[in-house]
Design a protein around this motif. Structure first.
Motif, PDB file in Angstrom:
ATOM      1  N   UNK A  45       0.873  -1.171   0.000  1.00 45.17           N
ATOM      2  CA  UNK A  45       0.000   0.000   0.000  1.00 45.17           C
ATOM      3  C   UNK A  45       0.913   1.224   0.000  1.00 45.17           C
ATOM      4  N   UNK A  46       0.365   2.409  -0.289  1.00 47.88           N
ATOM      5  CA  UNK A  46       1.217   3.602  -0.243  1.00 47.88           C
ATOM      6  C   UNK A  46       1.162   4.276   1.111  1.00 47.88           C
ATOM      7  N   UNK A  47      -0.057   4.341   1.678  1.00 46.62           N
ATOM      8  CA  UNK A  47      -0.179   5.034   2.951  1.00 46.62           C
ATOM      9  C   UNK A  47      -0.040   4.037   4.080  1.00 46.62           C
ATOM     10  N   UNK A  48       1.113   4.030   4.675  1.00 46.75           N
ATOM     11  CA  UNK A  48       1.380   3.101   5.765  1.00 46.75           C
ATOM     12  C   UNK A  48       1.898   3.918   6.939  1.00 46.75           C
ATOM     13  N   UNK A  49       1.649   3.423   8.139  1.00 47.68           N
ATOM     14  CA  UNK A  49       2.189   4.167   9.275  1.00 47.68           C
ATOM     15  C   UNK A  49       3.720   4.110   9.316  1.00 47.68           C
ATOM     16  N   UNK A  50       4.274   5.141   9.880  1.00 45.98           N
ATOM     17  CA  UNK A  50       5.715   5.331  10.062  1.00 45.98           C
ATOM     18  C   UNK A  50       6.498   5.465   8.759  1.00 45.98           C
ATOM     19  N   UNK A  51       6.828   4.375   8.099  1.00 47.97           N
ATOM     20  CA  UNK A  51       7.541   4.523   6.832  1.00 47.97           C
ATOM     21  C   UNK A  51       6.553   4.191   5.730  1.00 47.97           C
ATOM     22  N   UNK A  52       6.271   5.149   4.840  1.00 49.78           N
ATOM     23  CA  UNK A  52       5.226   4.889   3.854  1.00 49.78           C
ATOM     24  C   UNK A  52       5.724   4.025   2.696  1.00 49.78           C
ATOM     25  N   UNK A  53       4.792   3.673   1.815  1.00 46.45           N
ATOM     26  CA  UNK A  53       5.096   2.767   0.722  1.00 46.45           C
ATOM     27  C   UNK A  53       6.220   3.249  -0.183  1.00 46.45           C
ATOM     28  N   UNK A  54       6.187   4.544  -0.502  1.00 49.38           N
ATOM     29  CA  UNK A  54       7.206   5.114  -1.390  1.00 49.38           C
ATOM     30  C   UNK A  54       8.603   4.932  -0.793  1.00 49.38           C
ATOM     31  N   UNK A  93      12.872  10.696  -3.936  1.00 52.40           N
ATOM     32  CA  UNK A  93      11.451  10.959  -4.261  1.00 52.40           C
ATOM     33  C   UNK A  93      10.486  10.417  -3.205  1.00 52.40           C
ATOM     34  N   UNK A  94      10.934   9.470  -2.399  1.00 48.88           N
ATOM     35  CA  UNK A  94      10.047   8.938  -1.361  1.00 48.88           C
ATOM     36  C   UNK A  94       9.670  10.017  -0.351  1.00 48.88           C
ATOM     37  N   UNK A  95      10.513  11.052  -0.239  1.00 51.04           N
ATOM     38  CA  UNK A  95      10.209  12.129   0.704  1.00 51.04           C
ATOM     39  C   UNK A  95       9.844  13.423  -0.020  1.00 51.04           C
ATOM     40  N   UNK A  96       9.319  13.294  -1.224  1.00 50.78           N
ATOM     41  CA  UNK A  96       9.070  14.505  -2.009  1.00 50.78           C
ATOM     42  C   UNK A  96       8.049  15.435  -1.339  1.00 50.78           C
ATOM     43  N   UNK A  97       7.304  14.936  -0.374  1.00 51.44           N
ATOM     44  CA  UNK A  97       6.306  15.783   0.286  1.00 51.44           C
ATOM     45  C   UNK A  97       6.945  16.746   1.277  1.00 51.44           C
ATOM     46  N   UNK A  98       8.190  16.521   1.613  1.00 51.38           N
ATOM     47  CA  UNK A  98       8.818  17.272   2.700  1.00 51.38           C
ATOM     48  C   UNK A  98       9.510  18.540   2.198  1.00 51.38           C
TER      49      UNK A  98
END
Lengths: 379, 126, 482
Positions: free
Chosen positions: B52-61, C139-144
């Motif tokens: 999933x992408x929205x995961x607690x703490x460390x997200x999917x991305x 890119x995993x932190x692109x929101x920051x």
């Protein structure tokens, strides 16, 4: 202790002779103590009741999950051509004749329908009908009691079951905002032939929420061909209907809506105009570019902003010098920023210009350009 | 038998996917968040990761980027998410996502995509 | 002659106090009823309107989450991670490093692979200079987005910088040490989408994080604070939000959206001039100015509170820090009334001028003064043997029992609806505490309020220094009591 009792007895005895203020104070104190006691008793009762209900519901939920996963989800994977037979008998082992149990199971059906696409929602719908779970909602629809009607609409629309067609259609014109809204969503969700008809008759604004909901329902309906939403992009319809249809036309990429949208650019409603420009951009309406550039000088800031954004999205390259001129001369920061963004959005078409601008621009304008060029910065 | 790591915090979705994929004879491990997933990935080998992408703490991305850049894993990654914003999706592909399935999803489609991704990987390694 | 006059004075005072208390109690009862209706309505709406739809919709508006950080090196990484993991389809996280003297910034740079970027920044509302901007190369932190700015000695200044750099039309004002529920943004944006009038701000209750189980920046089990002082505050928060703010929501007269958690319409905040760094209660001051702006432009508006607790924050655990916090809040309230004098009883400001301000003036600002005068008066009549002990005790019991009733009702509302606490024991711990509140907790609150007013009157400089960190932690201005 005895002295306290004595004091209390005196208090009761002399009550009538106290000043009014003291009398009221005594009465309120007694009420407050009683109220506090009641509050605590109710608290205990309520917690107990909820715990008991939870204890009752958990095994039922587990059983329901087991059945649904085994008979619906598990069987639907694999060969799509063999139809899944609904083992009604298995589901009848649930105590569905009891209202609380039926409610729990219905909420599970809704949850499953929301989580899956493909054949599963249809199977669940069939199961709902075959088990006769729709009867309560059908009766509630006509009960005339507001909350009952609304939750029936929510349930039926969630299950995709259309009942009482004429009555529901009349509910879409209800005076109650929530009934009206839910009935419309229900109608759009379930009507087999004319789900969008009511667009033409909307008199009260569609709230943002309703627009979202309708948008979602419409974008998920795969069983009917989408109409051309351009037919409602006309000044005589309600502005919120126009606004919804603008977004839908762009979402479904209906280029035939472009002429209607261009006509809408004359609207005195600034917000609607801005939205029209935005969606022309999303439709990449080449023919709109010269019109947008021509109208630009007379526009308020929010429309100017949308024009710049749209030019970036359409990106024909014909008006890149216009964007350059805005970037070089406007005093407004946001316009500057979006002019730069839109130039960068032209990609290869703008590479020479960008190289030149990197040398010629200074100060804020230079910074804005760098900002737009940086791939790490999204907005 | 292929093994699949499923990273998902919604219990309901977990259970459903487990059932769907068990039917196809996959071995499923479940991680509730990105951190747990990393631990799994360091310990054992998987043929596919579904996240999933929205995961607690460390997200999917973040998980995807760590898998590709820190652990240097070439295991195929299938993202299963309700997010439909195009920017998010393209960003995902940029950092190494192989396939993207929208929630709500069709179980048959999930099964066939899983199959395809694993077959593709087989082909590439041969 | 002299004693006759004195008797008149004492009689007058006694009945005046009585009328005041009766008025206040009437208001509380009214609020309790209204809040119950508002809570039930809100829960009913949740039932018929799923928020999951917002996650998938391409129409969902973007939100900038703004969190200032000052010397937060110990916890910053976990906190930023939990902000980045919020469940929402379109948002950015703007961390404003407010000239930290520790390694806050370096830790952020290392953990999130930040690089300095040339950011086009425009100062729309005043704040100290922003020296550098950072984005992640991953890119995993692109929101920051991280801002490194010169310390402005206040949260207001840091938030203003965050607003200036933010990209979306809505912003969430929070503190970096707050633990947010993962659905916070979904729940707070809902009222904006669901009202025919323009919603300019929404808020939700805060509670004490002190004894909760936290794992990787997520609350795994809510607990009543073990220590006494935080537990009193938890009780006060529940009462203030569930009985106060929800009641005010019902009549669209919310006085304040607390600084720990609030979602705002950025446009209106900017047009009202942004947060005021000189204010001691910058959150209430901001809301008052937003309301004033809307009234002056003759635009209808709404401010919503939702009943679900979405934010857990560390509340002061020592008396010293707690006292300072309350002195600051009281001073903030006094400051607001001197700054916005014109609003009181001014029909031009509609509910703000005719309900919110008068209520807060009489029952929030004046309450500690009247109470304090009452205590002095009682001491005086005791010393001079003028006291009628029976009456005095009856009046005290009257006030005591009523205050317990109000607290009990708020506990009941909480239980009826949410059941955040798993065990009976925890609920009882809170309920029992309400019996002790008037003797233990309330006097501290009272005395700190008097001290705050005194500081405001004498214009005493607020001691910053190590207070600064507390300023961030506890600037969430929850209105005293209700």
């Amino acid at each position: 202790m005895t002295s306290f009792r004595q004091w209390l007895e005196d208090l009761i005895y002399y009550f009538a002779y106290f000043p009014l203020v003291i009398q009221i104070a005594i009465i309120v104190s007694v009420l407050a103590v009683a109220g506090t006691a009641l509050a605590y008793i109710y608290m205990i009762f309520f917690r107990w009741q909820k715990e008991r209900r939870a204890k009752k519901e958990i095994p039922l939920r587990e059983k329901g999950n087991e059945l649904l996963l085994e008979h619906i989800i598990y069987k639907s994977v694999g060969d799509p051509d063999t139809p899944v037979a609904l083992p009604l008998e298995a589901f009848k082992s649930l105590p569905l004749d009891q209202k609380w149990a039926a409610d729990v199971f219905k909420s599970q059906l809704l949850e499953y329908r929301q989580n899956f696409t493909g054949d599963i929602p249809l199977l669940l719908r069939q199961l709902y009908l075959d088990l006769g779970l729709h009867r309560e909602a059908a009766a509630a629809l006509k009960s005339g009691r507001r909350k009952k009607v609304i939750s029936a609409l929510v349930e039926l629309s969630g299950m995709g079951v259309l009942l009482e067609t004429a009555h529901v259609l009349s509910l879409t014109q209800s005076r109650d905002q929530y009934i009206r809204e839910m009935a419309r969503c229900y109608w759009v969700q379930c009507s087999p032939d004319a789900p969008f008809e009511f667009f033409s008759h909307v008199k009260e604004p569609l709230l943002a929420w309703e627009q979202f909901e309708l948008f979602r329902i419409i974008s998920l309906r795969k069983d009917i061909p989408m109409p051309s939403f351009a037919q409602w992009i006309e000044p005589q319809y309600h502005p919120t209907v126009i606004s919804l249809c603008l977004k839908l036309a762009a979402y479904f990429q209906q280029p035939e809506a472009i002429p209607a949208m261009i006509k809408m650019l004359d609207t005195p409603d600034e917000q609607l105009r801005a939205l029209t420009i935005n969606n022309l951009g999303k439709l990449m309406a080449l023919e709109a570019e010269p019109i947008l550039v021509k109208m630009y000088p007379q526009q308020p800031d929010n429309c100017k902003l949308e024009i710049l954004k749209a030019l970036g999205r359409i990106g024909s390259g014909d008006f890149i010098s216009f964007l350059q001129q805005e970037l070089e001369h406007t005093e407004d920061f946001l316009l500057m920023k979006h002019a730069a963004h839109s130039i960068v959005a032209h990609k290869a078409l703008a590479s020479n210009l960008v190289a030149r601008l990197q040398h010629s621009l200074t100060g804020t304008r230079q910074q804005v350009l760098q900002h737009s060029l940086n791939p790490l910065i999204k907005y | 038998m292929y093994s699949i790591l499923l990273v998902e915090d919604d219990e309901f979705v977990c259970k459903a996917i487990e059932i769907i994929l068990r039917k196809q004879d996959y071995i499923i491990s479940i991680a509730k968040n990105g951190q747990d997933a990393m631990q799994y990935l360091q310990k054992s080998k998987f043929d596919l990761v579904i996240t999933d992408l929205m995961l607690p703490y460390a997200n999917g991305m973040e998980l995807v980027s760590k898998m590709r850049n820190e652990l240097h894993l070439d295991v195929p990654i299938l993202v299963l998410s309700a997010v439909t914003h195009e920017k998010t999706i393209t960003e995902g592909f940029d950092i190494g996502v192989d396939d993207y399935l929208k929630k709500p999803f069709n179980p048959s489609e999930l099964a066939s995509r899983v199959k395809r991704l694993i077959q593709q990987k087989e082909k590439n390694t041969i | 002659m002299y004693s006759a006059i004195l008797k008149h004075v004492t009689d007058f005072y006694e009945s005046a106090i009585f009328v005041y208390c009766a008025g206040l109690f009437l208001f509380y009862i009214l609020l309790a009823v209204l809040s119950l209706i508002a809570i039930r309505r809100s829960l009913w709406k949740n039932k018929i309107r799923g928020q999951q739809m917002l996650v998938a919709s391409p129409l969902t508006p973007g939100i900038s989450v703004i969190a200032p950080a000052y010397n937060e090196g110990v916890t910053i990484i976990a906190n930023v991670r939990s902000l980045l993991a919020l469940n929402y389809p379109r948002f950015e996280v703007v961390i404003v490093n407010d000239g930290s003297k520790d390694d806050t910034l370096q830790k952020l740079i290392d953990e999130f692979e930040l690089t300095e970027v040339n950011f086009a920044y425009r100062q729309q509302i005043p704040c100290q200079e922003v020296k550098r901007f950072f984005k992640s190369s991953n890119p995993a932190y692109s929101k920051l987005l991280v801002l490194d700015k010169v310390n402005g000695k206040s949260k207001a200044d840091a938030v203003n910088a965050g607003i200036n750099a933010s990209s979306f039309d809505y912003f969430l004002n929070t503190d970096v040490d707050c633990i947010l529920a993962s659905d916070t943004l979904l729940k707070l944006i809902k009222p904006f989408m669901d009202d025919s009038e323009r919603v300019i701000a929404t808020g939700a209750p805060l509670r004490a994080a002190n004894s909760c189980d936290v794992e990787a920046g997520v609350i795994t089990r809510v607990r009543v604070p073990r220590a006494l002082l935080p537990r009193f505050q938890e009780m006060e928060y529940i009462r203030s939000y569930l009985l106060g703010k929800m009641g005010w929501t019902f009549i669209n007269a919310v006085p304040n959206v607390s600084g720990g958690l609030g979602l705002f319409d950025k446009d209106i905040v900017i047009k009202s001039g942004g947060y005021d760094p000189a204010s001691f209660g910058e959150d209430m001051d901001m809301v008052v100015r937003m309301c004033r702006y809307m009234c002056e432009q003759d635009l209808p508006y709404r401010i919503h509170y939702i009943p679900e607790t979405l934010c857990w924050t560390e509340v002061p655990a020592t008396y010293k820090v707690f006292f300072r916090q309350r002195v600051r809040w009281a001073r903030g309230l006094a400051q607001i009334f001197s700054k916005h004098r014109k609003v009181l009883f001014n029909p031009k400001y509609k509910k703000l001028g005719l309900i919110i301000f008068p209520y807060n003036f009489f029952f929030e600002l004046l309450a500690p003064l009247i109470e304090f005068a009452g205590i002095i008066y009682y001491i005086y009549i005791i010393v001079n043997h003028l006291i009628n002990w029976d009456y005095a005790i009856i009046l005290l019991v009257f006030i005591y029992t009523f205050s317990i009733l109000i607290t009990s009702l708020s506990m009941l509302w909480d239980q009826l609806i949410f059941r955040y606490y798993k065990s009976w024991k925890e609920v009882w711990q809170l309920c029992i505490l309400s019996l002790a509140e008037p003797f233990v907790y309330h006097p501290i609150v009272l005395f700190s309020a008097i001290r705050g007013y005194f500081n405001q009157l004498t214009g005493r400089k607020h001691t910053w220094g190590n207070m600064q960190r507390q300023g961030f932690n506890q600037s969430s201005n929850i209105q005293k009591t209700i």
